[in-house]
Design a protein around this motif. Structure first.
Motif, short mmCIF file in Angstrom:
data_model
loop_
_atom_site.label_atom_id
_atom_site.label_comp_id
_atom_site.label_asym_id
_atom_site.label_seq_id
_atom_site.Cartn_x
_atom_site.Cartn_y
_atom_site.Cartn_z
N ILE A 20 0.83 -1.21 0.00
CA ILE A 20 0.00 0.00 0.00
C ILE A 20 0.86 1.26 0.00
O ILE A 20 0.57 2.22 -0.71
CB ILE A 20 -0.97 0.00 1.20
CG1 ILE A 20 -2.12 -0.96 0.93
CG2 ILE A 20 -1.51 1.38 1.50
CD1 ILE A 20 -3.02 -0.57 -0.25
N GLU A 21 1.93 1.27 0.77
CA GLU A 21 2.83 2.43 0.77
C GLU A 21 3.35 2.71 -0.63
O GLU A 21 3.38 3.87 -1.08
CB GLU A 21 4.00 2.19 1.72
CG GLU A 21 3.64 2.20 3.18
CD GLU A 21 4.83 1.80 4.06
OE1 GLU A 21 5.99 1.94 3.61
OE2 GLU A 21 4.58 1.34 5.19
N GLN A 22 3.76 1.66 -1.33
CA GLN A 22 4.29 1.82 -2.69
C GLN A 22 3.19 2.32 -3.64
O GLN A 22 3.43 3.20 -4.47
CB GLN A 22 4.85 0.49 -3.20
CG GLN A 22 5.92 -0.13 -2.32
CD GLN A 22 7.12 0.77 -2.17
OE1 GLN A 22 7.67 1.25 -3.15
NE2 GLN A 22 7.53 1.02 -0.94
N VAL A 23 1.99 1.74 -3.52
CA VAL A 23 0.87 2.12 -4.38
C VAL A 23 0.49 3.58 -4.16
O VAL A 23 0.27 4.32 -5.12
CB VAL A 23 -0.35 1.20 -4.13
CG1 VAL A 23 -1.60 1.75 -4.78
CG2 VAL A 23 -0.07 -0.20 -4.62
N LEU A 24 0.41 3.98 -2.91
CA LEU A 24 0.02 5.36 -2.62
C LEU A 24 1.04 6.35 -3.15
O LEU A 24 0.67 7.39 -3.72
CB LEU A 24 -0.20 5.56 -1.12
CG LEU A 24 -1.36 4.78 -0.51
CD1 LEU A 24 -1.47 5.08 0.99
CD2 LEU A 24 -2.66 5.06 -1.21
N TYR A 88 -7.30 1.34 4.23
CA TYR A 88 -6.35 1.74 3.18
C TYR A 88 -6.91 2.90 2.35
O TYR A 88 -6.18 3.81 1.96
CB TYR A 88 -6.01 0.56 2.29
CG TYR A 88 -5.13 -0.49 2.94
CD1 TYR A 88 -4.14 -0.15 3.85
CD2 TYR A 88 -5.30 -1.83 2.65
CE1 TYR A 88 -3.34 -1.11 4.44
CE2 TYR A 88 -4.49 -2.80 3.23
CZ TYR A 88 -3.51 -2.44 4.12
OH TYR A 88 -2.72 -3.40 4.69
N ALA A 89 -8.23 2.88 2.08
CA ALA A 89 -8.84 3.95 1.30
C ALA A 89 -8.74 5.28 2.05
O ALA A 89 -8.50 6.33 1.44
CB ALA A 89 -10.30 3.62 1.00
N SER A 90 -8.89 5.25 3.35
CA SER A 90 -8.77 6.47 4.16
C SER A 90 -7.36 7.05 4.04
O SER A 90 -7.18 8.27 3.95
CB SER A 90 -9.10 6.19 5.62
OG SER A 90 -10.45 5.82 5.75
#
Length: 164
Positions: A20-24, A88-90
């Motif tokens: 998630i960190e990478q995606v964001l 994750y969406a938040s």
């Protein structure tokens, strides 16, 4: 290449936070829309009773209870999945990344590719657990399937390797 729609295929492994960190970071940089996705595998629901359908030692009343237990287990997994995806969406929305969440029951690789195609994603991001040899052969590899069947580019994020 610029990515406008990024589908992040999330499992519930310890590597998900790293993915998630990478995606964001990427979605923010690319000013892309983000879809967070998780597939609930049918095999996980069958863990309630591996004897279902074998007729081996099941009482008639237990046979009637098993579908209800499976439905309850599915409901619990769906609720847990929604909570994780919303968390994750938040995080994404706090960074002004337009984000939607989606979940479904099915094979994660197959459903991820179908969803990417129907949504028009031009990048799928998926984590990799690093399975090798017989483990990968027996359990399969979602990232490997997606790499070979995706309708768009694929970014595989290698999970953090354990410290030895």
């Amino acid at each position: 290449m610029t990515y406008h729609k990024i589908l992040a295929a999330i499992d519930r492994s310890p590597q998900s936070d790293f993915v998630i960190e990478q995606v964001l970071d990427l979605a923010e940089k690319e000013k892309a829309e983000l879809m967070l996705f998780h597939a609930i595998q049918v095999e996980a629901l069958a863990e309630i009773s591996p004897m279902v359908g074998t007729g081996m030692g099941l009482s008639p009343s237990l046979g009637r209870e098993i579908p209800e237990l499976q439905r309850q287990r599915l409901d619990g997994q769906v609720q847990h999945t929604k909570e994780i995806l919303q968390e994750y969406a938040s995080m994404a929305m706090a960074r002004n990344i337009p984000t939607i969440c989606h979940h479904s029951v099915g094979d994660p690789g197959v459903v991820s590719c179908e969803l990417a195609r129907s949504w028009g994603a031009n990048l799928i991001v998926v984590g990799r657990r690093g399975r090798k040899g017989m483990t990968e052969l027996l359990l399969g590899s979602v990232s490997n399937y997606i790499t070979h069947h995706a309708p768009c580019s694929v970014l595989i994020v290698q999970g953090a390797l354990p410290v030895t």
